[in-house]
Motif scaffolding. Structure first.
Motif, PDB file in Angstrom:
ATOM      1  N   ALA A 168       1.536   5.874   5.899  1.00 45.36           N
ATOM      2  CA  ALA A 168       0.155   5.816   6.387  1.00 45.36           C
ATOM      3  C   ALA A 168      -0.156   6.915   7.396  1.00 45.36           C
ATOM      4  O   ALA A 168      -1.322   7.190   7.684  1.00 45.36           O
ATOM      5  CB  ALA A 168      -0.086   4.452   7.035  1.00 45.36           C
ATOM      6  N   PHE A 169       0.889   7.540   7.935  1.00 42.21           N
ATOM      7  CA  PHE A 169       0.733   8.473   9.064  1.00 42.21           C
ATOM      8  C   PHE A 169       0.165   9.804   8.579  1.00 42.21           C
ATOM      9  O   PHE A 169       0.744  10.477   7.750  1.00 42.21           O
ATOM     10  CB  PHE A 169       2.112   8.696   9.682  1.00 42.21           C
ATOM     11  CG  PHE A 169       2.094   9.385  11.019  1.00 42.21           C
ATOM     12  CD1 PHE A 169       1.948   8.669  12.196  1.00 42.21           C
ATOM     13  CD2 PHE A 169       2.254  10.763  11.113  1.00 42.21           C
ATOM     14  CE1 PHE A 169       1.951   9.289  13.432  1.00 42.21           C
ATOM     15  CE2 PHE A 169       2.267  11.403  12.349  1.00 42.21           C
ATOM     16  CZ  PHE A 169       2.118  10.660  13.507  1.00 42.21           C
ATOM     17  N   VAL A 219      -4.232   9.761  12.211  1.00 40.58           N
ATOM     18  CA  VAL A 219      -4.907   8.632  11.557  1.00 40.58           C
ATOM     19  C   VAL A 219      -3.856   7.846  10.792  1.00 40.58           C
ATOM     20  O   VAL A 219      -3.062   8.416  10.055  1.00 40.58           O
ATOM     21  CB  VAL A 219      -5.979   9.104  10.545  1.00 40.58           C
ATOM     22  CG1 VAL A 219      -6.698   7.897   9.958  1.00 40.58           C
ATOM     23  CG2 VAL A 219      -6.955  10.042  11.209  1.00 40.58           C
ATOM     24  N   LEU A 220      -3.831   6.546  10.999  1.00 40.45           N
ATOM     25  CA  LEU A 220      -2.911   5.692  10.248  1.00 40.45           C
ATOM     26  C   LEU A 220      -3.702   5.022   9.143  1.00 40.45           C
ATOM     27  O   LEU A 220      -4.592   4.221   9.421  1.00 40.45           O
ATOM     28  CB  LEU A 220      -2.289   4.642  11.183  1.00 40.45           C
ATOM     29  CG  LEU A 220      -0.968   5.011  11.843  1.00 40.45           C
ATOM     30  CD1 LEU A 220       0.171   5.066  10.830  1.00 40.45           C
ATOM     31  CD2 LEU A 220      -1.047   6.327  12.587  1.00 40.45           C
ATOM     32  N   GLU A 251      -6.075   5.974  15.366  1.00 35.32           N
ATOM     33  CA  GLU A 251      -4.650   6.181  15.685  1.00 35.32           C
ATOM     34  C   GLU A 251      -3.809   4.936  15.467  1.00 35.32           C
ATOM     35  O   GLU A 251      -2.587   5.031  15.347  1.00 35.32           O
ATOM     36  CB  GLU A 251      -4.506   6.585  17.160  1.00 35.32           C
ATOM     37  CG  GLU A 251      -4.553   8.057  17.391  1.00 35.32           C
ATOM     38  CD  GLU A 251      -3.737   8.443  18.610  1.00 35.32           C
ATOM     39  OE1 GLU A 251      -3.778   7.707  19.616  1.00 35.32           O
ATOM     40  OE2 GLU A 251      -3.059   9.483  18.546  1.00 35.32           O
ATOM     41  N   ILE A 252      -4.427   3.763  15.480  1.00 30.26           N
ATOM     42  CA  ILE A 252      -3.650   2.552  15.224  1.00 30.26           C
ATOM     43  C   ILE A 252      -3.998   1.960  13.860  1.00 30.26           C
ATOM     44  O   ILE A 252      -3.525   0.889  13.502  1.00 30.26           O
ATOM     45  CB  ILE A 252      -3.818   1.499  16.344  1.00 30.26           C
ATOM     46  CG1 ILE A 252      -5.257   1.027  16.443  1.00 30.26           C
ATOM     47  CG2 ILE A 252      -3.364   2.076  17.687  1.00 30.26           C
ATOM     48  CD1 ILE A 252      -5.440  -0.176  17.357  1.00 30.26           C
ATOM     49  N   GLY A 253      -4.847   2.689  13.121  1.00 26.84           N
ATOM     50  CA  GLY A 253      -5.097   2.307  11.732  1.00 26.84           C
ATOM     51  C   GLY A 253      -6.085   1.170  11.527  1.00 26.84           C
ATOM     52  O   GLY A 253      -6.023   0.466  10.519  1.00 26.84           O
ATOM     53  N   THR A 254      -7.020   0.980  12.469  1.00 24.75           N
ATOM     54  CA  THR A 254      -8.012  -0.092  12.314  1.00 24.75           C
ATOM     55  C   THR A 254      -9.009   0.281  11.212  1.00 24.75           C
ATOM     56  O   THR A 254      -9.679   1.310  11.321  1.00 24.75           O
ATOM     57  CB  THR A 254      -8.758  -0.316  13.648  1.00 24.75           C
ATOM     58  OG1 THR A 254      -7.773  -0.547  14.650  1.00 24.75           O
ATOM     59  CG2 THR A 254      -9.724  -1.488  13.565  1.00 24.75           C
ATOM     60  N   PRO A 255      -9.123  -0.534  10.171  1.00 23.18           N
ATOM     61  CA  PRO A 255      -9.978  -0.136   9.036  1.00 23.18           C
ATOM     62  C   PRO A 255     -11.480  -0.047   9.368  1.00 23.18           C
ATOM     63  O   PRO A 255     -12.166   0.793   8.818  1.00 23.18           O
ATOM     64  CB  PRO A 255      -9.723  -1.227   7.998  1.00 23.18           C
ATOM     65  CG  PRO A 255      -8.376  -1.789   8.359  1.00 23.18           C
ATOM     66  CD  PRO A 255      -8.319  -1.721   9.857  1.00 23.18           C
ATOM     67  N   GLY A 263       0.807  -1.222   0.000  1.00 20.28           N
ATOM     68  CA  GLY A 263       0.000   0.000   0.000  1.00 20.28           C
ATOM     69  C   GLY A 263       0.838   1.268   0.000  1.00 20.28           C
ATOM     70  O   GLY A 263       0.327   2.347   0.281  1.00 20.28           O
ATOM     71  N   ILE A 264       2.129   1.143  -0.318  1.00 20.58           N
ATOM     72  CA  ILE A 264       2.987   2.335  -0.333  1.00 20.58           C
ATOM     73  C   ILE A 264       2.753   3.102  -1.634  1.00 20.58           C
ATOM     74  O   ILE A 264       2.766   2.526  -2.726  1.00 20.58           O
ATOM     75  CB  ILE A 264       4.466   1.925  -0.175  1.00 20.58           C
ATOM     76  CG1 ILE A 264       4.645   1.336   1.227  1.00 20.58           C
ATOM     77  CG2 ILE A 264       5.391   3.113  -0.389  1.00 20.58           C
ATOM     78  CD1 ILE A 264       6.054   0.966   1.579  1.00 20.58           C
ATOM     79  N   GLN A 265       2.534   4.408  -1.489  1.00 20.89           N
ATOM     80  CA  GLN A 265       2.189   5.213  -2.668  1.00 20.89           C
ATOM     81  C   GLN A 265       3.359   5.294  -3.638  1.00 20.89           C
ATOM     82  O   GLN A 265       4.489   5.528  -3.229  1.00 20.89           O
ATOM     83  CB  GLN A 265       1.804   6.625  -2.223  1.00 20.89           C
ATOM     84  CG  GLN A 265       0.589   6.661  -1.322  1.00 20.89           C
ATOM     85  CD  GLN A 265       0.482   7.992  -0.603  1.00 20.89           C
ATOM     86  OE1 GLN A 265       0.312   9.020  -1.228  1.00 20.89           O
ATOM     87  NE2 GLN A 265       0.609   7.954   0.712  1.00 20.89           N
ATOM     88  N   ARG A 266       3.059   5.147  -4.912  1.00 20.81           N
ATOM     89  CA  ARG A 266       4.097   5.166  -5.948  1.00 20.81           C
ATOM     90  C   ARG A 266       4.905   6.453  -5.930  1.00 20.81           C
ATOM     91  O   ARG A 266       6.098   6.458  -6.216  1.00 20.81           O
ATOM     92  CB  ARG A 266       3.468   4.998  -7.332  1.00 20.81           C
ATOM     93  CG  ARG A 266       3.010   3.579  -7.599  1.00 20.81           C
ATOM     94  CD  ARG A 266       3.842   2.948  -8.697  1.00 20.81           C
ATOM     95  NE  ARG A 266       3.621   1.494  -8.694  1.00 20.81           N
ATOM     96  CZ  ARG A 266       4.150   0.654  -9.583  1.00 20.81           C
ATOM     97  NH1 ARG A 266       4.920   1.105 -10.538  1.00 20.81           N
ATOM     98  NH2 ARG A 266       3.926  -0.634  -9.494  1.00 20.81           N
TER      99      ARG A 266
END
Ligand code: ATP
Length: 471
Positions: A343-344, A362-363, A425-429, A251-254
């Motif tokens: 993601a941060f 928000v992660l 804060e911990i990125g829970t979808p 999921g890392i942005q190009r």
């Protein structure tokens, strides 16, 4: 995420500790410089990345086999691999303040010039000619560069002498070369094929730092892909593409990563071509992963040093030769850091709490690697909502018990807005709320971290709904 903000890293480091992702190592004893421990959520994130990698590169392919070699190996391995003689960094000391630096980093930072691969004499000339100063105390009392081997040494048994010396492996790669013959003898592989391994590696880095970017003890995920020599360009390209796809999978942005070709003089002793996958970290654009064409350097040397035949015989033509190797290498800690940086996000103005002016974190982790997959909240901490909430939790736990790493959180403490924020804060979808209506309609509200949309879903269909999202 806006990059290169000077305080972005401080925010990330503070958040990591606050939310149990990464703690300073041995903290109650005043710490141990540049050591870090992964807390509950960091350990889960790391595991998710490792498992996704294993799934993608080993389980999901026909041409790669897994291996799990030891950290300690016969010291002859490191003679053959060239690490004993050549795995060195040139270091420079400041005679005034006693600080120690890597010569290449010092020159690169002060002169903006890449010097990887230059000899000691060449580095010394640069330091003298350009009158470089100590970055810490600004004195111009720097020593000439000296070689420093990066391998940690330890001893087997009770006697601490040269005959009992062993090294903590500085890379996982070598066990894959050392076991090459065992693999040929115990499996029915034919070229091209790869071996893959994950595990700890240790390097006595002179200048560690930037949080978990450069540490002394880290994990690698490496593949040695054995090929016919003539095919190397084809497979180099194949692996460049596979590594790009892996970054997409994380999921890392190009726009936040790029590829850099190594110049001839900076190539490692074993490499004919290397590219770095670099990530745009808040502290600069730095190596995340590497892809190297190692030729037959390792197998040839191991054959020579061990006296064992490490040739491969073509099953059709009968031709016998030493395979060449393409090596994609991935650092786990650097993956974790890149994923966090990517993601941060710091938002102001309130997500659902419009009056708030303070910053919220928000992660935006990709669902596949988010440490917590779904959180369950009873709207208030009262019966019968608690009972209903616990039932939803138990139902999901049972439904997902064989889906590895499907972590479900349950939280009944504090206002619902607070609980959403804690999960953001911990990125829970996804967060699932059980309210009074649930008791009548047997449905819950599912809130999406990114869109903040709320959807009403029947409890009986919740598992399926989540399964679809996590596919
Ligand atoms: P660098 O130039 O940053 O020192 P390297 O080129 O020596 O790295 P490799 O030997 O190619 O690194 O190691 C493979 C991978 O292992 C790197 O791409 C990186 O992800 C990871 N890695 C290497 N050294 C460290 C370290 N000290 N701390 C954390 N990860 C590391």
């Amino acid at each position: 995420m806006p990059k290169n903000e000077t305080n972005q890293m401080q925010k990330i480091v503070a958040w990591s500790k606050r939310r149990g992702f990464v703690f300073p190592g041995s903290e109650i004893y005043g710490g141990l410089a540049n050591s870090w421990d992964f807390g509950p959520l960091g350990a889960q994130l790391k595991r998710n990345i490792r498992d996704l990698w294993w799934q993608y590169f080993v389980v999901g392919r026909d041409d790669i086999l897994g291996l799990d070699g030891g950290i300690l190996m016969n010291p002859r391995v490191w003679e053959a691999s060239g690490h004993l003689a050549g795995f060195n960094d040139a270091l420079i000391d400041c005679k005034a303040c006693k600080s120690r630096f890597r010569a290449d980093h010092l020159i690169e930072e002060q002169l903006n010039e890449k010097v990887e691969g230059k000899s000691l004499a060449e580095l010394e000339k640069i330091v003298q000619n350009k009158a470089l100063k100590c970055p810490s105390c600004k004195a111009d009392k720097l020593t000439a560069p000296r070689q420093f081997n990066l391998m940690f040494k330890t001893f087997i048994g009770t006697v601490e002498d040269a005959t009992s010396t062993v090294y903590l492996r500085p890379e996982t790669a070598q066990s894959m070369f050392v076991n090459f013959k065992n693999i040929l003898d115990s499996t029915r592989v034919s070229l091209p094929f790869g071996l893959a391994q994950q595990g700890k590696a240790f390097r006595n880095e002179i200048t560690p730092g930037n949080f978990i970017f450069r540490v002394l003890e880290f994990e690698q995920m490496e593949i040695e892909y054995f090929i016919q020599p003539a095919d190397w360009e084809k497979y180099f390209k194949m692996w460049e593409e596979a590594m790009s796809s892996w970054l997409d999978l994380l999921g890392i942005q190009r726009s936040n990563w790029s590829v850099r070709e190594h110049q001839a003089q900076e190539l490692s002793h074993y490499s004919k071509r290397t590219i770095d996958f670099e990530y745009n970290f808040p502290f600069g654009t730095k190596e995340l992963y590497g892809l190297a064409y190692r030729t037959d350097f390792d197998l040839r040397n191991h054959e020579q040093f061990s006296g064992q035949n490490l040739h491969y015989q073509n099953p059709v033509s009968g031709e016998s030769f030493i395979p060449h190797v393409i090596e994609p290498t991935f650092g786990v800690e650097r993956s974790v850091l890149a994923v966090i940086c990517d993601a941060f996000e710091v938002v102001t103005g309130g997500r659902g709490e419009a009056s708030r002016q303070e910053e919220e974190v928000v992660l935006r982790f990709d669902r596949k690697i988010a440490p917590v997959k779904v959180a369950i909240f009873p709207l208030i901490k009262k019966e019968p909502l608690i009972k209903a909430g616990r039932e939803v939790l138990a139902g999901l736990r049972n439904q997902f018990k064989f889906m590895a790493n499907f972590v479900i959180a349950y939280d009944e403490a504090g206002s619902i807005g607070r609980r959403y924020r804690r999960q953001d804060e911990i990125g829970t979808p996804y967060c699932v709320t059980i309210d009074f209506e649930t008791l009548d309609d047997q449905a819950v509200t599912v809130r999406d971290r990114d869109t903040m949309n709320q959807e009403r879903v029947k409890i009986a269909e919740l598992g399926e709904w989540l399964e679809e999202k996590y596919g």
